[in-house]
Motif scaffolding. Sequence first.
Motif, PDB file in Angstrom:
ATOM      1  N   LEU A 263       0.448  -1.243   0.266  1.00  0.00           N
ATOM      2  CA  LEU A 263      -0.392   0.260   0.158  1.00  0.00           C
ATOM      3  C   LEU A 263       0.867   1.701   0.051  1.00  0.00           C
ATOM      4  CD1 LEU A 263      -2.877  -0.913   2.326  1.00  0.00           C
ATOM      5  CD2 LEU A 263      -3.064  -1.023   0.479  1.00  0.00           C
ATOM      6  N   SER A 264       0.268   2.006  -0.994  1.00  0.00           N
ATOM      7  CA  SER A 264       1.627   3.254  -0.765  1.00  0.00           C
ATOM      8  C   SER A 264       0.866   4.017  -0.530  1.00  0.00           C
ATOM      9  CB  SER A 264       1.793   3.408  -2.290  1.00  0.00           C
ATOM     10  OG  SER A 264       0.224   3.765  -3.473  1.00  0.00           O
ATOM     11  N   PHE A 265      -0.472   5.322  -0.592  1.00  0.00           N
ATOM     12  CA  PHE A 265      -1.504   5.867  -0.424  1.00  0.00           C
ATOM     13  C   PHE A 265      -0.871   7.216  -1.281  1.00  0.00           C
ATOM     14  CE2 PHE A 265      -1.969   3.414   2.911  1.00  0.00           C
ATOM     15  CZ  PHE A 265      -3.617   3.011   2.984  1.00  0.00           C
ATOM     16  N   GLU A 266      -0.756   7.082  -2.871  1.00  0.00           N
ATOM     17  CA  GLU A 266       0.014   8.057  -3.506  1.00  0.00           C
ATOM     18  C   GLU A 266      -1.379   9.075  -4.412  1.00  0.00           C
ATOM     19  OE1 GLU A 266       3.215   5.955  -5.139  1.00  0.00           O
ATOM     20  OE2 GLU A 266       4.776   6.242  -3.663  1.00  0.00           O
ATOM     21  N   ASP A 267      -1.982   8.077  -4.135  1.00  0.00           N
ATOM     22  CA  ASP A 267      -2.812   8.659  -4.851  1.00  0.00           C
ATOM     23  C   ASP A 267      -3.572   9.987  -4.604  1.00  0.00           C
ATOM     24  OD1 ASP A 267      -5.106   8.279  -7.886  1.00  0.00           O
ATOM     25  OD2 ASP A 267      -5.953   9.160  -6.463  1.00  0.00           O
ATOM     26  N   ASP A 268      -3.947  11.601  -5.566  1.00  0.00           N
ATOM     27  CA  ASP A 268      -4.099  12.123  -4.894  1.00  0.00           C
ATOM     28  C   ASP A 268      -5.384  12.535  -6.074  1.00  0.00           C
ATOM     29  OD1 ASP A 268      -3.487  13.096  -7.838  1.00  0.00           O
ATOM     30  OD2 ASP A 268      -2.384  14.385  -7.801  1.00  0.00           O
ATOM     31  N   ARG A 269      -6.440  11.746  -6.226  1.00  0.00           N
ATOM     32  CA  ARG A 269      -7.883  12.292  -6.765  1.00  0.00           C
ATOM     33  C   ARG A 269      -8.714  10.958  -5.906  1.00  0.00           C
ATOM     34  NH1 ARG A 269      -8.932  10.733 -13.321  1.00  0.00           N
ATOM     35  NH2 ARG A 269     -10.792  10.732 -13.017  1.00  0.00           N
ATOM     36  N   SER A 270      -8.244   9.361  -5.793  1.00  0.00           N
ATOM     37  CA  SER A 270      -9.359   8.366  -5.366  1.00  0.00           C
ATOM     38  C   SER A 270      -9.268   7.822  -4.119  1.00  0.00           C
ATOM     39  CB  SER A 270      -9.846   8.080  -6.441  1.00  0.00           C
ATOM     40  OG  SER A 270     -10.693   8.504  -7.749  1.00  0.00           O
ATOM     41  N   ALA A 271      -9.725   7.296  -3.124  1.00  0.00           N
ATOM     42  CA  ALA A 271      -9.183   6.241  -2.361  1.00  0.00           C
ATOM     43  C   ALA A 271     -10.741   4.790  -2.234  1.00  0.00           C
ATOM     44  CB  ALA A 271      -9.629   6.614  -0.703  1.00  0.00           C
ATOM     45  N   VAL A 272      -9.942   3.792  -2.756  1.00  0.00           N
ATOM     46  CA  VAL A 272     -10.234   2.536  -3.287  1.00  0.00           C
ATOM     47  C   VAL A 272     -10.227   1.660  -2.274  1.00  0.00           C
ATOM     48  CG1 VAL A 272     -10.735   0.627  -5.036  1.00  0.00           C
ATOM     49  CG2 VAL A 272     -10.196   3.487  -5.548  1.00  0.00           C
ATOM     50  N   GLY A 273     -11.017   0.537  -2.048  1.00  0.00           N
ATOM     51  CA  GLY A 273     -11.209  -0.276  -1.109  1.00  0.00           C
ATOM     52  C   GLY A 273     -11.812  -1.625  -1.499  1.00  0.00           C
ATOM     53  N   ARG A 274     -11.171  -2.779  -1.290  1.00  0.00           N
ATOM     54  CA  ARG A 274     -11.222  -3.745  -2.861  1.00  0.00           C
ATOM     55  C   ARG A 274     -11.028  -5.245  -1.908  1.00  0.00           C
ATOM     56  NH1 ARG A 274      -9.355  -2.136  -7.564  1.00  0.00           N
ATOM     57  NH2 ARG A 274      -7.392   0.161  -7.587  1.00  0.00           N
ATOM     58  N   THR A 275     -11.867  -5.832  -2.312  1.00  0.00           N
ATOM     59  CA  THR A 275     -12.228  -7.191  -1.608  1.00  0.00           C
ATOM     60  C   THR A 275     -11.250  -8.245  -2.412  1.00  0.00           C
ATOM     61  OG1 THR A 275     -13.660  -7.833  -3.219  1.00  0.00           O
ATOM     62  CG2 THR A 275     -14.543  -6.864  -1.901  1.00  0.00           C
ATOM     63  N   SER A 276      -9.728  -7.745  -2.925  1.00  0.00           N
ATOM     64  CA  SER A 276      -8.939  -8.804  -3.145  1.00  0.00           C
ATOM     65  C   SER A 276      -8.069  -8.516  -2.821  1.00  0.00           C
ATOM     66  CB  SER A 276      -8.947  -8.326  -5.048  1.00  0.00           C
ATOM     67  OG  SER A 276      -8.645  -7.311  -5.646  1.00  0.00           O
TER      68      SER A 276
ATOM     69  N   ASP B 105      -3.147  -0.763  -5.762  1.00  0.00           N
ATOM     70  CA  ASP B 105      -1.940   0.110  -6.973  1.00  0.00           C
ATOM     71  C   ASP B 105      -2.018   1.790  -5.479  1.00  0.00           C
ATOM     72  OD1 ASP B 105      -4.929   1.180  -6.898  1.00  0.00           O
ATOM     73  OD2 ASP B 105      -5.220   1.092  -9.065  1.00  0.00           O
ATOM     74  N   ASP B 106      -1.657   2.162  -6.337  1.00  0.00           N
ATOM     75  CA  ASP B 106      -1.467   4.048  -5.887  1.00  0.00           C
ATOM     76  C   ASP B 106      -2.836   4.364  -5.057  1.00  0.00           C
ATOM     77  OD1 ASP B 106      -2.510   4.994  -7.606  1.00  0.00           O
ATOM     78  OD2 ASP B 106      -1.181   6.219  -8.102  1.00  0.00           O
ATOM     79  N   ARG B 107      -4.441   3.924  -5.412  1.00  0.00           N
ATOM     80  CA  ARG B 107      -5.405   3.962  -5.017  1.00  0.00           C
ATOM     81  C   ARG B 107      -5.969   3.218  -3.729  1.00  0.00           C
ATOM     82  NH1 ARG B 107      -9.368   4.452  -9.638  1.00  0.00           N
ATOM     83  NH2 ARG B 107      -8.982   2.120  -9.416  1.00  0.00           N
ATOM     84  N   THR B 108      -5.571   2.688  -4.204  1.00  0.00           N
ATOM     85  CA  THR B 108      -6.153   1.487  -2.817  1.00  0.00           C
ATOM     86  C   THR B 108      -5.664   1.350  -1.769  1.00  0.00           C
ATOM     87  OG1 THR B 108      -5.666  -0.587  -4.211  1.00  0.00           O
ATOM     88  CG2 THR B 108      -6.011  -1.070  -1.910  1.00  0.00           C
ATOM     89  N   ILE B 109      -7.022   1.757   0.018  1.00  0.00           N
ATOM     90  CA  ILE B 109      -6.249   1.515   0.802  1.00  0.00           C
ATOM     91  C   ILE B 109      -6.513   0.800   1.913  1.00  0.00           C
ATOM     92  CG2 ILE B 109      -7.177   4.442   0.470  1.00  0.00           C
ATOM     93  CD1 ILE B 109     -10.130   2.957   1.370  1.00  0.00           C
ATOM     94  N   MET B 110      -7.002  -0.265   1.384  1.00  0.00           N
ATOM     95  CA  MET B 110      -7.573  -1.468   1.823  1.00  0.00           C
ATOM     96  C   MET B 110      -7.587  -2.671   1.271  1.00  0.00           C
ATOM     97  SD  MET B 110     -11.942  -2.423   3.557  1.00  0.00           S
ATOM     98  CE  MET B 110     -11.496  -0.217   4.638  1.00  0.00           C
ATOM     99  N   VAL B 111      -7.585  -3.342   0.959  1.00  0.00           N
ATOM    100  CA  VAL B 111      -7.501  -4.894   0.583  1.00  0.00           C
ATOM    101  C   VAL B 111      -8.234  -6.079   1.855  1.00  0.00           C
ATOM    102  CG1 VAL B 111      -5.672  -5.329  -0.928  1.00  0.00           C
ATOM    103  CG2 VAL B 111      -6.170  -6.292   0.831  1.00  0.00           C
ATOM    104  N   GLY B 112      -9.030  -7.210   1.140  1.00  0.00           N
ATOM    105  CA  GLY B 112      -9.426  -8.451   2.078  1.00  0.00           C
ATOM    106  C   GLY B 112     -10.975  -6.986   1.952  1.00  0.00           C
TER     107      GLY B 112
END
Length: 147
Positions: free
Chosen positions: A84-97, A101-108
Motif C-alpha cells: 500500500l502506497s497511499f500516493e494517489d491524489d484523486r481517489s481512495a479505493v477499498g478492494r475485496t481482492s 495500486d496507488d489508490r488502494t486503501i485496504m484489501v480483503g
Amino acid sequence: MEEIIRARGHEHVSATHASTFEVTSDDWLTPAGDCILAVEADRTPADFDREFVAACRDSDARIVAAFEAGERTETVVGRGHPELSFEDDRSAVGRTSDYVDDRTIMVGAEKAAEGFDREFVAALSDGAEVTVTLSVEPADGKGEQDR
C-alpha cells in the motif's frame, strides 16, 4: 490512528460494483462509475499521515472504513498490505481482492459497493454529505487507547 475524508453523494451513485468501493475528489460522476460512493472528497490517500500509511502496510493490520451520511452509517472492514502506497491524489479505493495500486486503501474488504445498504445508497444518490473515517489497528492488536 484515523484519517477523515469529507465528501458528498451524487445523483449517479449506484453502488453496484462487486469488488470495490471508491471515494473520489472529482466533482462529477457518470453512471459508469458504479463503485463510486461519493465525490468532492476533501482529502485523498496522498494527504494521509505517513505514520498512518506505515501502520496500513502490515498485512495483519485491521483497517476500518466507517461511512456516515446523516443518521445512516455503513462500516467496511479490510486489512493492510505491504505494498500500500497511499500516493494517489484523486481517489481512495477499498478492494475485496488483494490487488494493490496507488489508490488502494485496504484489501480483503468484507464488502464492496454492492454490499452497502440500499437506503444508505439512496441517501448518497440524493447528494447527502458523507464523512468517511478510516482507522487502522496495528497487527499487535493495540489501538491508540492501549498505547
